[in-house]
Design a protein around this motif. Structure first.
Motif, PDB file in Angstrom:
ATOM      1  N   GLN A  74      -0.295   1.708  -7.563  1.00  0.00           N
ATOM      2  CA  GLN A  74      -1.496   2.279  -6.923  1.00  0.00           C
ATOM      3  C   GLN A  74      -2.594   1.251  -6.700  1.00  0.00           C
ATOM      4  O   GLN A  74      -3.317   1.306  -5.712  1.00  0.00           O
ATOM      5  N   ARG A  80      -3.458  -0.754  -3.550  1.00  0.00           N
ATOM      6  CA  ARG A  80      -3.696   0.018  -2.330  1.00  0.00           C
ATOM      7  C   ARG A  80      -5.093   0.631  -2.289  1.00  0.00           C
ATOM      8  O   ARG A  80      -5.466   1.252  -1.299  1.00  0.00           O
ATOM      9  N   VAL A  97      -6.518   5.823   0.567  1.00  0.00           N
ATOM     10  CA  VAL A  97      -6.282   4.727  -0.389  1.00  0.00           C
ATOM     11  C   VAL A  97      -7.482   3.785  -0.406  1.00  0.00           C
ATOM     12  O   VAL A  97      -8.337   3.852   0.464  1.00  0.00           O
ATOM     13  N   GLU A 100      -3.491  10.445  -0.654  1.00  0.00           N
ATOM     14  CA  GLU A 100      -2.823   9.744  -1.756  1.00  0.00           C
ATOM     15  C   GLU A 100      -3.739   9.548  -2.977  1.00  0.00           C
ATOM     16  O   GLU A 100      -3.338   9.804  -4.120  1.00  0.00           O
ATOM     17  N   GLU A 153      -8.203   0.023  -1.649  1.00  0.00           N
ATOM     18  CA  GLU A 153      -9.287  -0.816  -1.128  1.00  0.00           C
ATOM     19  C   GLU A 153     -10.616  -0.080  -0.988  1.00  0.00           C
ATOM     20  O   GLU A 153     -11.676  -0.705  -1.103  1.00  0.00           O
ATOM     21  N   ALA A 185       3.827   9.045  -0.873  1.00  0.00           N
ATOM     22  CA  ALA A 185       2.770   8.653   0.052  1.00  0.00           C
ATOM     23  C   ALA A 185       2.285   9.899   0.770  1.00  0.00           C
ATOM     24  O   ALA A 185       3.022  10.562   1.482  1.00  0.00           O
TER      25      ALA A 185
END
Ligand SMILES: [Fe+2]
Length: 173
Positions: free
Chosen positions: A34, A37, A173, A98, A39, A94
């Motif tokens: 996790q 991803r 994400v 998420e 950001e 996914a």
């Protein structure tokens, strides 16, 4: 208690330690998958990185406790309980939302670990492994802290996700 009953209790305790070792490895995998991803959720990514390090240390603590029982680490087979496997699968899926789904899975996962360490403390007492108490209590405290952090961020995470999605921005994400 007879010697054979004591032996049996020690076996139950050892198998609990081994199971939790497997759970820690699963936790590390789950979070590592996790964290790269996330950001748009940097606070969560930072907290997860810290918990990955804590989980590595927790696994190491368990190895140390197991070494007391002459069960060689190389022969230690990490078996996975289906509940943990299922939670990991949820985390793996996914989905558009998420980050929100992973929050649910991580919350469940931490509570699984809290229950497991609480149970291990009881088994350590029953097996008269008093030296284990402080290591298990440290890990239990870390799991509880992580669970509280997740609980405290469900609302913010949901709001951030839903607002970004509503604005047509990358949201999950
Ligand atoms: Fe853990």
């Amino acid at each position: 208690m007879s010697a054979s009953q004591s032996d049996k209790i020690q076996q139950i305790y050892i198998s609990g330690l081994r199971n939790q070792h497997a759970v820690e490895n699963q936790a590390i995998e789950l979070l590592e998958r996790q964290v790269g991803r996330l950001e748009n959720y940097p606070e969560m990514a930072d907290r997860m990185r810290r918990h990955i390090e804590e989980s590595r240390e927790q696994a190491r603590r368990i190895e140390e406790l197991l070494s007391h029982f002459d069960t060689s680490h190389s022969s230690m087979k990490d078996t996975m309980m289906s509940l943990v496997g299922n939670m990991a699968a949820i985390g793996h899926a996914a989905a558009q939302d998420e980050v929100v789904k992973n929050t649910f899975a991580n919350f469940a996962f931490e509570h699984f670990e809290i229950a497991s360490y609480t149970s291990l403390l009881t088994l350590a007492d029953m097996a008269n492994h008093t030296a284990a108490r402080s290591a298990l209590e440290t890990s239990l405290r870390e799991e509880k802290d992580m669970a509280v952090w997740i609980a405290n961020h469900i609302e913010d995470t949901t709001r951030r996700y839903a607002e970004r999605a509503a604005q047509g921005m990358q949201a999950g994400v």
